[in-house]
Design an enzyme around this catalytic site. Structure first.
Site, PDB file in Angstrom:
ATOM      1  N   GLY A  51       0.824  -1.199   0.000  1.00 57.77           N
ATOM      2  CA  GLY A  51       0.000   0.000   0.000  1.00 57.77           C
ATOM      3  C   GLY A  51       0.860   1.251   0.000  1.00 57.77           C
ATOM      4  O   GLY A  51       2.029   1.218   0.386  1.00 57.77           O
ATOM      5  N   CYS A  52       0.271   2.372  -0.405  1.00 56.58           N
ATOM      6  CA  CYS A  52       1.046   3.609  -0.533  1.00 56.58           C
ATOM      7  C   CYS A  52       1.467   4.163   0.829  1.00 56.58           C
ATOM      8  O   CYS A  52       2.649   4.450   1.052  1.00 56.58           O
ATOM      9  CB  CYS A  52       0.268   4.644  -1.334  1.00 56.58           C
ATOM     10  SG  CYS A  52      -1.432   4.935  -0.750  1.00 56.58           S
ATOM     11  N   PHE A  53       0.514   4.320   1.763  1.00 60.63           N
ATOM     12  CA  PHE A  53       0.880   4.749   3.106  1.00 60.63           C
ATOM     13  C   PHE A  53       1.865   3.758   3.726  1.00 60.63           C
ATOM     14  O   PHE A  53       2.845   4.143   4.360  1.00 60.63           O
ATOM     15  CB  PHE A  53      -0.368   4.835   4.001  1.00 60.63           C
ATOM     16  CG  PHE A  53      -1.072   6.155   3.985  1.00 60.63           C
ATOM     17  CD1 PHE A  53      -0.390   7.345   4.205  1.00 60.63           C
ATOM     18  CD2 PHE A  53      -2.446   6.211   3.781  1.00 60.63           C
ATOM     19  CE1 PHE A  53      -1.055   8.561   4.213  1.00 60.63           C
ATOM     20  CE2 PHE A  53      -3.116   7.426   3.795  1.00 60.63           C
ATOM     21  CZ  PHE A  53      -2.426   8.606   4.003  1.00 60.63           C
ATOM     22  N   ALA A  54       1.583   2.475   3.552  1.00 58.70           N
ATOM     23  CA  ALA A  54       2.442   1.440   4.140  1.00 58.70           C
ATOM     24  C   ALA A  54       3.873   1.553   3.643  1.00 58.70           C
ATOM     25  O   ALA A  54       4.831   1.406   4.413  1.00 58.70           O
ATOM     26  CB  ALA A  54       1.876   0.058   3.829  1.00 58.70           C
ATOM     27  N   CYS A 110       5.509   4.261   2.524  1.00 51.41           N
ATOM     28  CA  CYS A 110       6.153   5.452   3.072  1.00 51.41           C
ATOM     29  C   CYS A 110       6.506   5.264   4.549  1.00 51.41           C
ATOM     30  O   CYS A 110       7.599   5.637   4.994  1.00 51.41           O
ATOM     31  CB  CYS A 110       5.229   6.651   2.886  1.00 51.41           C
ATOM     32  SG  CYS A 110       6.052   8.246   3.058  1.00 51.41           S
TER      33      CYS A 110
END
Length: 322
Positions: A131-134, A136
């Site tokens: 995932g994108c948040f994950a 970062c």
């Protein structure tokens, strides 16, 4: 040439994936499946690709003509597809949904964060894109987990651009609402927290702390800017050394001495990390482009690894910068 198929071709991540693959010297797109757009030109949907492709969407699935299949589908749809279709045994799969990110005896997908699972990805047939948040947040924490330094609760604040909500319009992605505005959503309950914990525990088996994650909606289209606070008495110089050592062989994650900003990473596959010490508190700032390092760029990175290519092929991208 790597023959590529894409399922779910109309969204933001698919548009970025198509753009990257059209300019990838070792890849050729064979088909882009979208039942709702079948027969329409790719440029009817992804207008930024005018002059770059004459491809059209199709509702056909010539799976025996490709080497790798990308799923840019809604969460749950990849699993449904694989359970209802006969997929060639040797076909490699890269799934951008969250269907297979959590390890399970029921599937053989590798969690495709190259900075954590590079060797496994190189040998994998099936890869679950993070995932994108994950992405970062994990990149900001992995070196600490490797050195068994995560014993207290972790405070995370992260703000994402409107493209993170997907291409389908909604009340919180409407321009008149999003512009000059900001809001919190899914506080402490975001769906990416389990995969973050899974990765940290992979490096630090004793990890059992809470990740107090507060996500924000930002009034910009793309990018994720994250701040993480961790308690530690270790000196900043030693922590910087740990981070530089951990990412020494990674092409896209960089430790930056000066403070960082989103424009340095937007339109790239980079993650920039800046570290500061304030008493016993370590401030970790990390930022990525949610559509590239957080999705399609990372998917192409994983493809490069799976097909034994140099990892930066097709991903040498210039940031918007100004």
């Amino acid at each position: 040439m790597i023959k590529v198929g894409i399922i779910g071709g109309a969204g933001y991540t698919a548009g970025e994936l198509i753009r990257l693959l059209l300019n990838h010297p070792e890849a050729e797109i064979v088909f882009i499946n979208s039942s709702s757009n079948a027969g329409n030109k790719i440029t009817d949907v992804h207008e930024g690709l005018y002059g770059e492709t004459d491809l059209v969407f199709t509702d056909e699935l010539p799976l025996d003509e490709i080497d790798v299949l990308f799923f840019c589908t809604a969460h749950g749809d990849t699993k449904k597809f694989l359970e209802s279709h006969n997929v060639p045994e040797e076909l490699r799969i890269i799934d951008l949904s969250m269907d297979y990110r959590i390890a399970s005896p029921e599937h053989d997908f590798i969690y495709g964060l190259p900075e954590l699972n590079r060797r496994a990805t190189c040998k994998a047939k099936h890869v679950a894109n993070p995932g994108c948040f994950a992405t970062c947040i994990q990149l900001g924490l992995l070196p600490l987990a490797k050195h068994l330094m995560l014993s207290d609760d972790i405070m995370v604040n992260a703000i994402t651009g409107s493209t993170g909500a997907g291409v389908k319009p909604g009340a919180t992605s409407h321009f008149s609402w999003r512009n000059n505005n900001m809001s919190v959503y899914k506080a402490f309950e975001h769906q990416h927290v389990p995969e973050i914990k899974q990765s940290l525990k992979q490096l630090q088996n004793s990890f059992d702390a809470d990740i107090d994650f507060i996500p924000y909606r930002g009034d910009f289209p793309r990018g994720i800017f994250t701040t993480i606070v961790v308690k530690t008495k270790v000196a900043l110089e030693e922590i910087v050394r740990m981070y530089e050592e951990y990412y020494a062989k990674d092409s896209f994650t960089h430790i930056v001495e000066k403070n960082i900003d989103l424009k340095q990473v937007v339109n790239t596959n980079k993650c920039l990390i800046h570290l500061e010490k304030h008493g016993d508190k370590l401030l970790i700032i990390s930022c990525i482009d949610n559509l590239l390092k957080g999705a399609s760029g990372q998917a192409v990175h994983n493809m490069n690894l799976m097909f034994n290519l140099e990892e930066t092929v097709g991903l040498r991208l210039k940031p918007s910068a100004f």
